[in-house]
Design a protein around this motif. Structure first.
Motif, PDB file in Angstrom:
ATOM      1  N   THR A  90      11.129 -30.319  88.700  1.00  0.00           N
ATOM      2  CA  THR A  90      10.627 -29.278  89.597  1.00  0.00           C
ATOM      3  C   THR A  90      11.433 -27.990  89.440  1.00  0.00           C
ATOM      4  OG1 THR A  90       9.889 -30.975  91.163  1.00  0.00           O
ATOM      5  CG2 THR A  90      10.096 -28.736  92.001  1.00  0.00           C
ATOM      6  N   ALA A  91      12.750 -28.122  89.265  1.00  0.00           N
ATOM      7  CA  ALA A  91      13.571 -26.935  89.020  1.00  0.00           C
ATOM      8  C   ALA A  91      13.153 -26.251  87.721  1.00  0.00           C
ATOM      9  CB  ALA A  91      15.051 -27.322  88.965  1.00  0.00           C
ATOM     10  N   ALA A  92      12.869 -27.044  86.686  1.00  0.00           N
ATOM     11  CA  ALA A  92      12.419 -26.477  85.416  1.00  0.00           C
ATOM     12  C   ALA A  92      11.064 -25.792  85.570  1.00  0.00           C
ATOM     13  CB  ALA A  92      12.342 -27.570  84.355  1.00  0.00           C
ATOM     14  N   LEU A 226      16.973 -24.946  81.587  1.00  0.00           N
ATOM     15  CA  LEU A 226      17.402 -25.095  82.982  1.00  0.00           C
ATOM     16  C   LEU A 226      17.294 -26.548  83.428  1.00  0.00           C
ATOM     17  CD1 LEU A 226      18.371 -23.205  85.346  1.00  0.00           C
ATOM     18  CD2 LEU A 226      16.122 -23.641  86.327  1.00  0.00           C
ATOM     19  N   GLY A 227      16.223 -27.236  83.027  1.00  0.00           N
ATOM     20  CA  GLY A 227      16.112 -28.645  83.363  1.00  0.00           C
ATOM     21  C   GLY A 227      17.227 -29.467  82.755  1.00  0.00           C
ATOM     22  N   SER A 232      22.343 -32.389  83.311  1.00  0.00           N
ATOM     23  CA  SER A 232      23.769 -32.494  82.982  1.00  0.00           C
ATOM     24  C   SER A 232      24.612 -32.585  84.245  1.00  0.00           C
ATOM     25  CB  SER A 232      24.202 -31.275  82.149  1.00  0.00           C
ATOM     26  OG  SER A 232      23.456 -31.172  80.965  1.00  0.00           O
ATOM     27  N   ALA A 233      24.266 -31.766  85.249  1.00  0.00           N
ATOM     28  CA  ALA A 233      24.998 -31.813  86.515  1.00  0.00           C
ATOM     29  C   ALA A 233      24.814 -33.160  87.205  1.00  0.00           C
ATOM     30  CB  ALA A 233      24.528 -30.684  87.423  1.00  0.00           C
ATOM     31  N   VAL A 300      24.302 -24.910  77.194  1.00  0.00           N
ATOM     32  CA  VAL A 300      23.617 -26.004  77.880  1.00  0.00           C
ATOM     33  C   VAL A 300      23.638 -27.261  77.023  1.00  0.00           C
ATOM     34  CG1 VAL A 300      21.325 -26.822  78.544  1.00  0.00           C
ATOM     35  CG2 VAL A 300      22.151 -24.647  79.399  1.00  0.00           C
ATOM     36  N   SER A 301      23.398 -27.109  75.721  1.00  0.00           N
ATOM     37  CA  SER A 301      23.406 -28.277  74.836  1.00  0.00           C
ATOM     38  C   SER A 301      24.795 -28.900  74.758  1.00  0.00           C
ATOM     39  CB  SER A 301      22.919 -27.877  73.441  1.00  0.00           C
ATOM     40  OG  SER A 301      21.511 -27.721  73.433  1.00  0.00           O
TER      41      SER A 301
END
Length: 364
Positions: A90-92, A226-227, A232-233, A300-301
């Protein structure tokens, strides 16, 4: 690098921790595994009231974002408590809608789009890149972004090849798939079982086209980043909880007249696990701080590869120290171990993300 959250960010994380600690997420997961989605929906409404997804939605659309550090803080707690549902998806989706609903030259905070620098030429796209009938994507963005911000809508987003299945399509208010330069409504197939009993994975077919054009592909790439950051978090929070539970068990369990945590082999295994998590955590926050810059995809990666391996190592340590009790259905720890294995390859495997980092450095 050292990252210190400010008072507001710490309070946000503590508030979510208290909310989730009182929500009995193991019971929610078990109900979901047995086919009862209502506890999961109730938890989603509680999280929405706490503003979990607001940092992913621009202020102009009713959210508080983009606030990537706050988003990471929220998803760290979601992972720590193994909250189920298509949260990262949903964030993505919010990121995808925000970019499609934005003027072509705008990036996060009014700067250039992620992956572009001020010296680059104008982005591709034109009058044909529309979403929901509004130029620049205003139509569907205006409909869905406020609902996502207030937690009234969950979206399961499929972004091949990194996200090939729709997660929890039966819980989502919308299921979308990006097919090349097209954003389509998705038609889910029969759900498949996951290693995690709270996750339902459905193959999808592309249905009604909602948007088409080069802008869709660019927005989908940003949404995938972003997803991946959110996942990751979650992995770092998940690994932290696994380590905490294992340390507690190592202190409480006695063998040969002393706690098993006193044995050198156990101490070393726990220390290695802590080092891995402490290495991954600043990479995740560092990637959040790089949001909107050309380095964001690379960072991010790097964060996802490190977080996946750290959480998976924490799961292996937890299983080894707990022994056979660690994977029994009745013991809550097994739910976290299974989630760690499922998220290890979700949003791209560590190998995929390491290759992406190498490619970025080679272009460097």
């Amino acid at each position: 690098m050292k990252f210190v959250l400010d008072a507001g960010q710490r309070l946000f994380g503590e508030t979510l921790h208290k909310l989730l600690a009182g929500a009995d997420t193991p019971a929610v997961i078990r109900a979901r595994a047995c086919g009862d989605p209502e506890p999961c929906r109730a938890l989603w409404r509680s999280l929405a009231g706490a503003g979990v997804l607001a940092p992913a939605v621009p202020e102009a659309a009713g959210g508080a974002g983009p606030l990537p550090v706050e988003l990471v803080t929220a998803f760290h707690e979601l992972g720590r408590h193994a909250a189920p549902g298509p949260l990262a998806e949903t964030a993505a989706a919010a990121e995808l809608l925000a970019r499609l609903g934005r003027s072509p030259g705008d990036g996060p905070g009014g700067g250039p789009p992620a992956g572009r620098s001020p010296g680059d030429g104008p982005p591709t796209g034109g009058p044909g890149d529309e979403l929901g009938g509004g130029p620049g994507g205003d139509g569907l963005a205006a409909e869905w972004l406020p609902r996502i911000a207030e937690g009234a809508a969950a979206v399961s987003l499929v972004l091949p090849p990194a996200v090939p299945y729709a997660l929890d399509a039966d819980l989502a208010d919308a299921v979308w798939v990006v097919d090349g330069d097209r954003l389509c409504e998705a038609v889910p197939g029969a759900a498949r079982s996951s290693l995690d009993p709270a996750r339902r994975l459905s193959p999808v077919a592309a249905g009604t086209v909602l948007a088409s054009g080069p802008a869709v592909r660019a927005a989908a790439e940003a949404a995938c980043d972003l997803g991946t950051l959110a996942c990751s978090a979650q992995l770092v929070g998940l690994g932290r909880r696994l380590l905490e539970a294992t340390v507690e068990y190592a202190v409480a369990r006695h063998q040969f007249g002393q706690p098993i945590g006193a044995f050198q082999a156990v101490k070393h295994r726990l220390a290695d696990t802590l080092v891995g998590l402490e290495y991954a955590r600043p990479l995740v926050y560092g990637a959040a701080l790089a949001y909107g810059s050309p380095d964001f995809p690379r960072d991010v990666s790097a964060a996802k590869a490190a977080a996946s391996e750290a959480a998976y190592a924490a799961a292996r340590t937890a299983l080894q120290v707990h022994g056979a009790i660690g994977y029994t259905d009745e013991y809550d720890l097994g739910l976290w171990i299974r989630r760690a294995r499922a998220l290890h390859t979700a949003w791209g495997s560590p190998a995929l993300h390491r290759a992406r980092v190498v490619a970025a450095l080679t272009r460097g």
